[in-house]
Design a protein around this motif. Sequence first.
Motif, PDB file in Angstrom:
ATOM      1  N   VAL A  89     -42.243   3.568 -40.427  1.00 17.57           N
ATOM      2  CA  VAL A  89     -43.270   3.825 -39.413  1.00 17.57           C
ATOM      3  C   VAL A  89     -43.886   5.188 -39.706  1.00 17.57           C
ATOM      4  O   VAL A  89     -43.169   6.170 -39.881  1.00 17.57           O
ATOM      5  CB  VAL A  89     -42.661   3.812 -37.994  1.00 17.57           C
ATOM      6  N   VAL A  90     -45.212   5.229 -39.840  1.00 15.59           N
ATOM      7  CA  VAL A  90     -45.871   6.511 -40.121  1.00 15.59           C
ATOM      8  C   VAL A  90     -46.970   6.755 -39.094  1.00 15.59           C
ATOM      9  O   VAL A  90     -47.514   5.803 -38.526  1.00 15.59           O
ATOM     10  CB  VAL A  90     -46.485   6.520 -41.545  1.00 15.59           C
ATOM     11  N   ALA A  91     -47.270   8.036 -38.845  1.00 15.68           N
ATOM     12  CA  ALA A  91     -48.321   8.385 -37.875  1.00 15.68           C
ATOM     13  C   ALA A  91     -49.191   9.479 -38.467  1.00 15.68           C
ATOM     14  O   ALA A  91     -48.680  10.380 -39.136  1.00 15.68           O
ATOM     15  CB  ALA A  91     -47.683   8.854 -36.574  1.00 15.68           C
ATOM     16  N   ARG A  92     -50.518   9.363 -38.256  1.00 14.26           N
ATOM     17  CA  ARG A  92     -51.409  10.394 -38.773  1.00 14.26           C
ATOM     18  C   ARG A  92     -51.747  11.382 -37.656  1.00 14.26           C
ATOM     19  O   ARG A  92     -52.253  10.983 -36.600  1.00 14.26           O
ATOM     20  CB  ARG A  92     -52.702   9.788 -39.293  1.00 14.26           C
ATOM     21  N   ARG A  93     -51.452  12.666 -37.911  1.00 16.40           N
ATOM     22  CA  ARG A  93     -51.724  13.720 -36.906  1.00 16.40           C
ATOM     23  C   ARG A  93     -52.167  14.950 -37.674  1.00 16.40           C
ATOM     24  O   ARG A  93     -51.345  15.611 -38.311  1.00 16.40           O
ATOM     25  CB  ARG A  93     -50.432  14.004 -36.117  1.00 16.40           C
ATOM     26  N   GLY A  94     -53.482  15.191 -37.759  1.00 16.45           N
ATOM     27  CA  GLY A  94     -53.983  16.365 -38.475  1.00 16.45           C
ATOM     28  C   GLY A  94     -54.237  16.044 -39.935  1.00 16.45           C
ATOM     29  O   GLY A  94     -55.307  15.589 -40.300  1.00 16.45           O
ATOM     30  N   SER A  95     -53.191  16.135 -40.763  1.00 15.82           N
ATOM     31  CA  SER A  95     -53.403  15.969 -42.213  1.00 15.82           C
ATOM     32  C   SER A  95     -53.704  14.519 -42.572  1.00 15.82           C
ATOM     33  O   SER A  95     -53.313  13.610 -41.848  1.00 15.82           O
ATOM     34  CB  SER A  95     -52.139  16.436 -42.949  1.00 15.82           C
ATOM     35  N   PRO A  96     -54.398  14.292 -43.714  1.00 14.56           N
ATOM     36  CA  PRO A  96     -54.782  12.923 -44.111  1.00 14.56           C
ATOM     37  C   PRO A  96     -53.559  12.054 -44.429  1.00 14.56           C
ATOM     38  O   PRO A  96     -52.505  12.569 -44.794  1.00 14.56           O
ATOM     39  CB  PRO A  96     -55.625  13.141 -45.361  1.00 14.56           C
ATOM     40  N   LEU A  97     -53.694  10.737 -44.249  1.00  9.33           N
ATOM     41  CA  LEU A  97     -52.606   9.796 -44.535  1.00  9.33           C
ATOM     42  C   LEU A  97     -53.225   8.462 -44.942  1.00  9.33           C
ATOM     43  O   LEU A  97     -54.234   8.041 -44.368  1.00  9.33           O
ATOM     44  CB  LEU A  97     -51.730   9.604 -43.290  1.00  9.33           C
ATOM     45  N   LEU A  98     -52.644   7.824 -45.962  1.00 10.64           N
ATOM     46  CA  LEU A  98     -53.171   6.526 -46.397  1.00 10.64           C
ATOM     47  C   LEU A  98     -52.033   5.609 -46.822  1.00 10.64           C
ATOM     48  O   LEU A  98     -50.911   6.056 -47.076  1.00 10.64           O
ATOM     49  CB  LEU A  98     -54.166   6.714 -47.551  1.00 10.64           C
ATOM     50  N   ILE A  99     -52.342   4.309 -46.863  1.00 16.75           N
ATOM     51  CA  ILE A  99     -51.387   3.305 -47.334  1.00 16.75           C
ATOM     52  C   ILE A  99     -51.898   2.782 -48.673  1.00 16.75           C
ATOM     53  O   ILE A  99     -53.086   2.431 -48.791  1.00 16.75           O
ATOM     54  CB  ILE A  99     -51.278   2.136 -46.329  1.00 16.75           C
ATOM     55  N   GLY A 100     -51.031   2.741 -49.667  1.00 15.43           N
ATOM     56  CA  GLY A 100     -51.389   2.114 -50.935  1.00 15.43           C
ATOM     57  C   GLY A 100     -50.934   0.666 -50.883  1.00 15.43           C
ATOM     58  O   GLY A 100     -49.759   0.398 -50.604  1.00 15.43           O
ATOM     59  N   VAL A 101     -51.892  -0.252 -51.082  1.00 14.36           N
ATOM     60  CA  VAL A 101     -51.569  -1.687 -50.998  1.00 14.36           C
ATOM     61  C   VAL A 101     -51.332  -2.200 -52.419  1.00 14.36           C
ATOM     62  O   VAL A 101     -52.278  -2.415 -53.187  1.00 14.36           O
ATOM     63  CB  VAL A 101     -52.721  -2.460 -50.327  1.00 14.36           C
ATOM     64  N   GLY A 102     -50.027  -2.335 -52.787  1.00 15.09           N
ATOM     65  CA  GLY A 102     -49.680  -2.743 -54.148  1.00 15.09           C
ATOM     66  C   GLY A 102     -49.329  -4.220 -54.212  1.00 15.09           C
ATOM     67  O   GLY A 102     -49.501  -4.951 -53.231  1.00 15.09           O
ATOM     68  N   VAL A 103     -48.825  -4.649 -55.351  1.00 15.67           N
ATOM     69  CA  VAL A 103     -48.388  -6.048 -55.500  1.00 15.67           C
ATOM     70  C   VAL A 103     -46.915  -6.099 -55.093  1.00 15.67           C
ATOM     71  O   VAL A 103     -46.052  -5.523 -55.770  1.00 15.67           O
ATOM     72  CB  VAL A 103     -48.560  -6.498 -56.966  1.00 15.67           C
ATOM     73  N   GLY A 104     -46.680  -6.669 -53.918  1.00 16.11           N
ATOM     74  CA  GLY A 104     -45.285  -6.761 -53.434  1.00 16.11           C
ATOM     75  C   GLY A 104     -44.729  -5.407 -53.015  1.00 16.11           C
ATOM     76  O   GLY A 104     -43.521  -5.231 -52.879  1.00 16.11           O
TER      77      GLY A 104
END
Length: 450
Positions: free
Chosen positions: A11-26
Amino acid sequence: MISDADPQKIVVARRGSPLLIGVGVGEYLVASDASAVLAHTRSVVYLDEGDVAVLTPEGYRVLGRDARPQDRLVDDLDWDLDTLALGSHAHFMLKEICEQPETVGHTLRGRLVGVDGTARLNGLNLSPGHCARIRRIVIVGCGTSWHAGLVGRCILEELTGIPVEVEYASEYRYRRQLRVPGTLTVAISQSGETADTLEAIRAARAAGSMVVGLVNVVGSTIAREADGGIYLHAGPEIGVASTKAFTSQIVALLLLGLHLGRRREQLDVEDGQRLVAALRSLPDLVARTLQLEPQLRELARQYADARNALYLGRGVNFPVALEGALKLKEISYIHAEGYPAAEMKHGPIALIDEHMPVVFLAPKDQVYAKTLSNMQEVKARGGHIIAITTEGNGDLRHLADHEVRVPACPPLLSAVLTVIPLQLLAYHIAVQRGCDVDRPRNLAKSVTVE
Ligand code: AGP
């Protein structure tokens, strides 16, 4: 956070600094910057401020501030691992300096319309009505981006006739925001994540201003929060000291000036076509300017032990003087200051002696004669002069200890060329001094905290 109850869940939360999800294969990855996931995937999901994401082996879901499920776009990065590789260069900073003929070309690509003498800026989202109603432009930024803003003021006032103010974002965000109809706020940021610039545009918007972003990182927060913008397409900038982003920021400001100038009929077709032709010639002129590197490497050898330095310029080259001083400071730790050349006799001239290298930006433009007289003032006090001037200019032999000649171009474009010798000088002085050029002390590439 890995859930205790279910170790297969993150579980991740974005607060202030940038955040992204990398959508890979599996696989799904979480990072604050896209370059960290590039070895696994080029598909990323940028999280908005306040988003919470739950990742499991089966997939991910994003909840907004109101805990409701959110659809976040999957962006495909237009660069790959090779872009992040050093290749044959010793440092990313040098690689990025040498990439500028291509990166300036990328910023121009698909945006010049010769027949109409204008610039096509689809992402700007400014209708003809919006363009006509602009009464004031406020540029906000920090560091090198603020310097680009100062160059932008000269360019935009010249091409559009609109009054321009340039503000340090960190100061502007805490000042009383005046509700002035027809205000366009232009946020300049390489990373698109600088906290002060982000808060400055939020404050400007709250005061009713339209906001456009001049940003390099695709999908960054400033790019997503602005009403429209211009991506620089300069590719990832890894070296902490900004170089290629600066020249692309100036090119983007020239495109913005051309676009608004034509739309507001401040420029006629011929004016526009002349500027389009000059912009088209820039990548070649930048490539020719880079051939000066051996001379700058030699100059760096002579001045690597300097304790202070002064950079002086006028017009669009005053901010270039500021930028040259910043580059030297941030990677070689030599104290340096930039000043409008005429300001010198109001104080800094007291610093001049035979130990003070003075870098003059002196291209042959409308203020050249004035710059010459400032050079005489320094010479008369024994200062060491390095003059960045125009090819074919023979005037300076009796004044300057060293002349570095960049190709001739229209004065409004000159900052793109005159800054390059300053980038190279700072780089080679830092190398001579054994400094960590790409990761200078006390600095971060993106300042996401206040
Ligand atoms: C410049 O070399 C520095 N890295 C720094 O001044 C930088 O320009 C400033 O932090 C602004 O960053 P931004 O363009 O990503 O907003």
